[in-house]
Every structure is written in C-alpha cells, then in structure tokens.
Scaffold this motif. Structure first.
Motif, PDB file in Angstrom:
ATOM      1  N   ILE A 118      37.383  51.136  46.638  1.00  0.00           N
ATOM      2  CA  ILE A 118      36.945  52.229  47.508  1.00  0.00           C
ATOM      3  C   ILE A 118      37.557  51.996  48.881  1.00  0.00           C
ATOM      4  CG2 ILE A 118      34.950  53.337  48.591  1.00  0.00           C
ATOM      5  CD1 ILE A 118      33.343  52.595  46.107  1.00  0.00           C
ATOM      6  N   GLY A 119      38.308  52.963  49.363  1.00  0.00           N
ATOM      7  CA  GLY A 119      39.030  52.756  50.615  1.00  0.00           C
ATOM      8  C   GLY A 119      40.392  52.160  50.330  1.00  0.00           C
ATOM      9  N   HIS A 120      40.975  51.527  51.317  1.00  0.00           N
ATOM     10  CA  HIS A 120      42.343  51.005  51.194  1.00  0.00           C
ATOM     11  C   HIS A 120      42.331  49.576  50.659  1.00  0.00           C
ATOM     12  CE1 HIS A 120      43.823  54.582  53.201  1.00  0.00           C
ATOM     13  NE2 HIS A 120      42.942  54.385  54.178  1.00  0.00           N
ATOM     14  N   GLY A 121      41.735  49.418  49.486  1.00  0.00           N
ATOM     15  CA  GLY A 121      41.695  48.096  48.867  1.00  0.00           C
ATOM     16  C   GLY A 121      42.769  47.950  47.811  1.00  0.00           C
ATOM     17  N   GLU A 122      42.644  46.864  47.029  1.00  0.00           N
ATOM     18  CA  GLU A 122      43.616  46.559  45.984  1.00  0.00           C
ATOM     19  C   GLU A 122      42.954  46.586  44.621  1.00  0.00           C
ATOM     20  OE1 GLU A 122      46.842  43.270  47.156  1.00  0.00           O
ATOM     21  OE2 GLU A 122      44.799  42.648  47.631  1.00  0.00           O
ATOM     22  N   SER A 123      43.701  46.980  43.632  1.00  0.00           N
ATOM     23  CA  SER A 123      43.290  46.822  42.245  1.00  0.00           C
ATOM     24  C   SER A 123      43.673  45.417  41.784  1.00  0.00           C
ATOM     25  CB  SER A 123      43.972  47.863  41.365  1.00  0.00           C
ATOM     26  OG  SER A 123      45.372  47.595  41.306  1.00  0.00           O
ATOM     27  N   TYR A 124      43.161  45.013  40.639  1.00  0.00           N
ATOM     28  CA  TYR A 124      43.541  43.724  40.064  1.00  0.00           C
ATOM     29  C   TYR A 124      45.034  43.702  39.735  1.00  0.00           C
ATOM     30  CZ  TYR A 124      38.902  41.562  39.501  1.00  0.00           C
ATOM     31  OH  TYR A 124      37.688  40.961  39.726  1.00  0.00           O
ATOM     32  N   LEU A 125      45.550  44.820  39.261  1.00  0.00           N
ATOM     33  CA  LEU A 125      46.971  44.881  38.929  1.00  0.00           C
ATOM     34  C   LEU A 125      47.824  44.672  40.180  1.00  0.00           C
ATOM     35  CD1 LEU A 125      49.179  45.313  36.844  1.00  0.00           C
ATOM     36  CD2 LEU A 125      48.972  47.792  37.234  1.00  0.00           C
ATOM     37  N   GLU A 126      47.416  45.284  41.290  1.00  0.00           N
ATOM     38  CA  GLU A 126      48.157  45.098  42.547  1.00  0.00           C
ATOM     39  C   GLU A 126      48.076  43.648  43.012  1.00  0.00           C
ATOM     40  OE1 GLU A 126      47.839  49.502  44.622  1.00  0.00           O
ATOM     41  OE2 GLU A 126      46.064  48.214  44.611  1.00  0.00           O
ATOM     42  N   LEU A 127      46.932  43.012  42.777  1.00  0.00           N
ATOM     43  CA  LEU A 127      46.786  41.592  43.134  1.00  0.00           C
ATOM     44  C   LEU A 127      47.731  40.735  42.295  1.00  0.00           C
ATOM     45  CD1 LEU A 127      45.329  39.372  44.731  1.00  0.00           C
ATOM     46  CD2 LEU A 127      43.526  39.414  42.995  1.00  0.00           C
ATOM     47  N   LEU A 128      47.818  41.017  41.009  1.00  0.00           N
ATOM     48  CA  LEU A 128      48.764  40.316  40.143  1.00  0.00           C
ATOM     49  C   LEU A 128      50.192  40.498  40.647  1.00  0.00           C
ATOM     50  CD1 LEU A 128      47.341  41.089  36.593  1.00  0.00           C
ATOM     51  CD2 LEU A 128      48.037  38.812  37.367  1.00  0.00           C
ATOM     52  N   GLU A 129      50.510  41.718  41.042  1.00  0.00           N
ATOM     53  CA  GLU A 129      51.886  42.034  41.445  1.00  0.00           C
ATOM     54  C   GLU A 129      52.293  41.353  42.745  1.00  0.00           C
ATOM     55  OE1 GLU A 129      51.724  46.282  41.397  1.00  0.00           O
ATOM     56  OE2 GLU A 129      52.315  46.417  39.269  1.00  0.00           O
ATOM     57  N   ARG A 130      51.315  40.968  43.577  1.00  0.00           N
ATOM     58  CA  ARG A 130      51.693  40.271  44.820  1.00  0.00           C
ATOM     59  C   ARG A 130      51.597  38.759  44.708  1.00  0.00           C
ATOM     60  NH1 ARG A 130      47.082  38.450  47.999  1.00  0.00           N
ATOM     61  NH2 ARG A 130      45.350  39.957  47.998  1.00  0.00           N
ATOM     62  N   THR A 131      50.827  38.253  43.738  1.00  0.00           N
ATOM     63  CA  THR A 131      50.662  36.800  43.639  1.00  0.00           C
ATOM     64  C   THR A 131      51.610  36.135  42.647  1.00  0.00           C
ATOM     65  OG1 THR A 131      48.846  37.129  42.062  1.00  0.00           O
ATOM     66  CG2 THR A 131      48.252  36.762  44.376  1.00  0.00           C
ATOM     67  N   ILE A 132      51.837  36.757  41.495  1.00  0.00           N
ATOM     68  CA  ILE A 132      52.626  36.089  40.461  1.00  0.00           C
ATOM     69  C   ILE A 132      54.079  35.872  40.868  1.00  0.00           C
ATOM     70  CG2 ILE A 132      53.369  36.157  38.060  1.00  0.00           C
ATOM     71  CD1 ILE A 132      50.286  35.565  38.737  1.00  0.00           C
ATOM     72  N   PRO A 133      54.762  36.847  41.496  1.00  0.00           N
ATOM     73  CA  PRO A 133      56.127  36.542  41.973  1.00  0.00           C
ATOM     74  C   PRO A 133      56.160  35.366  42.938  1.00  0.00           C
ATOM     75  CG  PRO A 133      55.753  38.910  41.978  1.00  0.00           C
ATOM     76  CD  PRO A 133      54.425  38.273  41.699  1.00  0.00           C
ATOM     77  N   LEU A 134      55.134  35.246  43.785  1.00  0.00           N
ATOM     78  CA  LEU A 134      55.067  34.108  44.706  1.00  0.00           C
ATOM     79  C   LEU A 134      54.943  32.804  43.930  1.00  0.00           C
ATOM     80  CD1 LEU A 134      54.698  32.749  47.498  1.00  0.00           C
ATOM     81  CD2 LEU A 134      52.244  33.178  47.235  1.00  0.00           C
ATOM     82  N   LEU A 135      54.055  32.763  42.929  1.00  0.00           N
ATOM     83  CA  LEU A 135      53.892  31.545  42.136  1.00  0.00           C
ATOM     84  C   LEU A 135      55.191  31.181  41.433  1.00  0.00           C
ATOM     85  CD1 LEU A 135      51.333  29.734  41.577  1.00  0.00           C
ATOM     86  CD2 LEU A 135      50.930  31.840  42.852  1.00  0.00           C
ATOM     87  N   GLU A 136      55.885  32.161  40.901  1.00  0.00           N
ATOM     88  CA  GLU A 136      57.156  31.898  40.230  1.00  0.00           C
ATOM     89  C   GLU A 136      58.188  31.343  41.214  1.00  0.00           C
ATOM     90  OE1 GLU A 136      56.942  35.154  36.589  1.00  0.00           O
ATOM     91  OE2 GLU A 136      57.741  35.782  38.535  1.00  0.00           O
TER      92      GLU A 136
END
Length: 205
Positions: A118-136
């Motif tokens: 609700i509002g300008h938050g993130e979905s779980y998919l968006e969280l995956l998309e910003r964290t996994i490339p960093l981990l890789e």
C-alpha cells in the motif's frame, strides 16, 4: 575453491520492541539488540572475513560494527540490502495495520505471491530483483573467500529462499528469522549449500 557467506539480521530495535513497522525507516538498537550482536560477535571471532557488507540502514550498520570486532576491514554499506519497502505501513503499529488492512497484512506474512504494498512500497518479487543480483555480484567478487552480510528479516528470508530454491509462494512457509540469527551458505563449483538457517545457538538467555 569454497566461498562462504555468513548472513545475519540486525539486533533488536526500539521499534521491534513496540511492534512498529520499520522497512526503510529506522530506529536504534535496544540494549538487548546490542547484546544479541555481542553474542554473535563472540561466536564469529575466530572466523576470518575477507569482506563485510551491510544494509545502509543504521540498525544494520551498528550491528555490523559490533560483529566486525575491530577487524581491519571496511564495512561496505549497500542500499540493496535494506529491508523491504513497506510503503504507508512504515512507522505504524502492527496492531493498527492488522485492523485496517487484515487481508494485505496476512498476505505479507504468509502469501507473499499475493501481497501488494500500500503506497510506494515493494513487492516480494521486486525485493528479489534488487537483492539477488547483488548476492551474485558479491559471490563473483569473493571467490574462495569468506564474507559477512548484515541485513534484515524479510530481505534475508528472500535471499535464503533463492539459495534454497524456493518459489515465491513458498516463502511464506519458511521459518521466521530472529535477530542476529546466523545463516551460512557454502558455494563449491557454483553450487550453493545451506549449512545454517536461522541459527540462534549463540543466544545466552
């Protein structure tokens, strides 16, 4: 050549204590939160770290500073390791959110594939998309090394879901991750193995 990731959540904060949602907002570590970090510091004091990464939120940075235990390593702060953005829920009491948005809050905890912020938050998919490339990227940069990563409850759960090959709808069934709980991933020939998940054996009370 083995690469090892040690991942943890920050210590308890003042807002955790009063059930207030944080997300990208922040609050200081409590005395117990500092103690939790000290317990983990003692557990890890014989581990050689080649790099330390932390979310750029102060609760994670302050936890990472304790865990670094005066090692001569710069703590690299990364925005992509911050907690999921909770939009309009940030700074609100959980009880209030449960009353106002019972379906969305239940989905946030147990049905992440259905959760929509609700509002300008993130979905779980968006969280995956910003964290996994960093981990890789971290894994690629630190082949054969040992790395400490300090992040947050949902962010760490999502990261671990990737290594555990969980699908988005399965994340809600994964055990919760406690403050300064230790997760450990060993990577050999590009193949990750989960050694620890949500391990709090260093807790002393």
């Amino acid at each position: 050549m083995e690469t090892t990731l040690y991942l943890t959540r920050h210590g308890q904060t003042e807002w955790n204590l009063i059930d207030k949602m944080q997300g990208h907002m922040d609050s200081p570590l409590t005395e117990l939160g500092i103690q939790q970090a000290v317990w983990l510091k003692v557990r890890l004091e014989d581990v050689h770290f080649d790099a330390i990464y932390s979310s750029s939120s102060s609760r994670a940075i302050n936890t990472a500073r304790i865990l670094s235990n005066n090692r001569p390593i710069e703590i690299q702060t990364i925005d992509s390791l911050r907690e999921i953005n909770l939009g309009l829920w940030e700074g609100q009491q959980i009880e209030h959110i449960q009353r106002k948005c019972p379906i969305q809050y239940a989905q946030f905890l147990t049905k992440p594939h259905l959760y929509s912020p609700i509002g300008h938050g993130e979905s779980y998919l968006e969280l995956l998309e910003r964290t996994i490339p960093l981990l890789e990227d971290i894994i690629s940069k630190h082949k054969g090394e040992q790395v400490l990563i300090v992040t947050h409850r949902i962010t760490l759960k999502v990261i671990m879901s990737f290594f555990m090959k969980k699908r988005l709808h399965e994340i809600g069934d994964m055990p919760d991750i406690y403050h300064t709980a230790l997760c450990k991933i060993s990577i050999n020939d590009g193949s990750p193995k989960v050694v620890l998940y949500d391990d709090i054996s260093h807790y002393q009370e």
